[in-house]
Enzyme design. Structure first.
Site, PDB file in Angstrom:
ATOM      1  N   GLU A   1       0.825  -1.204   0.000  1.00 51.68           N
ATOM      2  CA  GLU A   1       0.000   0.000   0.000  1.00 51.68           C
ATOM      3  C   GLU A   1       0.862   1.257   0.000  1.00 51.68           C
ATOM      4  OE1 GLU A   1       0.781   1.593   2.927  1.00 51.68           O
ATOM      5  OE2 GLU A   1       1.800  -0.241   3.528  1.00 51.68           O
TER       6      GLU A   1
ATOM      7  N   GLU B   1       4.408  -0.814   1.450  1.00 47.63           N
ATOM      8  CA  GLU B   1       4.578  -1.090   0.019  1.00 47.63           C
ATOM      9  C   GLU B   1       4.546  -2.590  -0.311  1.00 47.63           C
ATOM     10  OE1 GLU B   1       8.163   0.665  -1.513  1.00 47.63           O
ATOM     11  OE2 GLU B   1       7.702   2.659  -0.732  1.00 47.63           O
TER      12      GLU B   1
END
Length: 353
Positions: free
Chosen positions: A176, A319
């Site tokens: 994310e 991430e």
């Protein structure tokens, strides 16, 4: 529609006979019983999920979901909100940490615009799924409408379903990007648990003491204002979540129903995992928790899920980076079960009774 517990049980819980055959196969490898430790547990979990004694990893996929958060208006991040947009461009150009680790490990990689402020040109690595240009400041209203929340969950499901159908993907990593999303994740944790806000709220992007206290106050106020104590997972997600968290939640639900192994990343990804598990408890059968994040609150999330992460590297980037780093361990668990010789084939004497 979510599967019922009974339907999902028929879909994901294998026979006792398969478990016995797998244990015999693991114990028959040329090693003392149990000597590969967690790898043996992983091999068993993956093989049971895939319902086979010959598990494999096919077309592993890393999806990074990006979305902006209205709560940044309250000064909860050390970075400005426009960094979300800028980092998506960085992902698309291949320059972020997750790009490096995805390339290193041969992972398919896509970025999903779940709700970023600003539009992007078409790109082969970009999935356009924007619900809106960021959520609402959840101190002034619900982060998203009921329709937006439902659509975000559905979009996450559709993306995973499409990749599964096209590529045969059976391992999923969700990462994310979203300035302000540690505040959302902390609010989700605070609402879902009986834990005090001080346990749930961390420094995120590296905020100072004053901003940290502001985050803590905001999380407490939001949970009280939206009356989220004892609320269902969807209400919590709609009230204080983010579009990227909602899409990850949907992605997890779809992956579990399709027996796709889910390698769960850090704080934000685990917030989505918590929500998915509250919606459908059997989703945990498909989950492997990659690492313990250094973000305050993640250890509490793992405890709530009864999870034992594979790595503890002091990471707090998000991430999907921690999950990508743990991927080779998962691959090793599958490969030893498939490729390692047993005592009979290697002409090695077994342990004497």
């Amino acid at each position: 529609m979510l599967m019922t517990d009974s339907a999902m049980s028929r879909s994901t819980i294998p026979s006792t006979d398969l478990g016995e055959r797998l244990q015999a196969k693991i114990d028959g490898k040329t090693k003392p019983p149990g000597s590969l430790g967690r790898l043996e547990e992983l091999a068993m979990q993956i093989a049971l999920l895939q319902e086979t004694t010959e598990p494999e990893i096919r077309s592993p996929l890393c999806l990074v979901f990006a979305g902006d958060h209205g709560i940044t208006e309250e000064g909860v991040s050390a970075f400005p909100a426009e960094v979300t947009y800028q980092m998506v461009l960085n992902f698309l150009s291949g320059g972020a940490a997750i790009n490096v680790f995805a390339r290193q490990n041969g992972l398919h990689f896509r970025v999903v615009d779940a709700g970023v402020k600003g539009d992007f040109e078409a790109h082969e690595k970009l999935i356009q799924s924007k619900i809106a240009a960021g959520t609402v400041n959840f101190l002034t209203g619900s982060a998203m409408t009921v329709a937006q929340c439902d659509e975000a969950i559905a979009q996450g499901r559709r993306i995973v379903a499409g990749w599964s159908a096209r590529e045969g993907t059976n391992l999923l990593i969700c990462g994310e990007m979203g300035i302000g999303n540690t505040t959302s994740a902390a609010a989700v944790l605070h609402a879902l648990s009986s834990l005090p806000a001080e346990v749930c709220v961390g420094r995120g992007t590296g905020v100072d003491d004053e901003m940290l206290q502001r985050k803590l106050d905001i999380v407490q106020q939001a949970v009280e204002r939206h009356a989220l104590r004892g609320a269902d997972a969807t209400s919590i997600l709609r009230s204080v979540g983010g579009f990227e968290i909602a899409m990850m939640t949907g992605a997890y639900l779809e992956a579990a129903e399709r027996r796709i192994l889910i390698l769960v990343d850090g704080f934000i990804a685990t917030a989505a995992a918590l929500l998915a598990v509250r919606m459908q408890p059997l989703v945990t059968q498909a989950m492997v928790f990659a690492h313990k994040s250094d973000e305050k609150g993640h250890a509490a999330m793992l405890d709530l899920l009864g999870a034992s992460p594979l790595l503890d590297l002091g990471l707090r980037l998000g991430e999907g980076t921690g999950a990508a780093l743990a991927y080779p361990i998962v691959l090793a668990a599958v490969n030893f079960l498939r490729e390692m010789a047993d005592f009979a084939s290697a002409n090695v004497s077994e342990k004497t009774e």
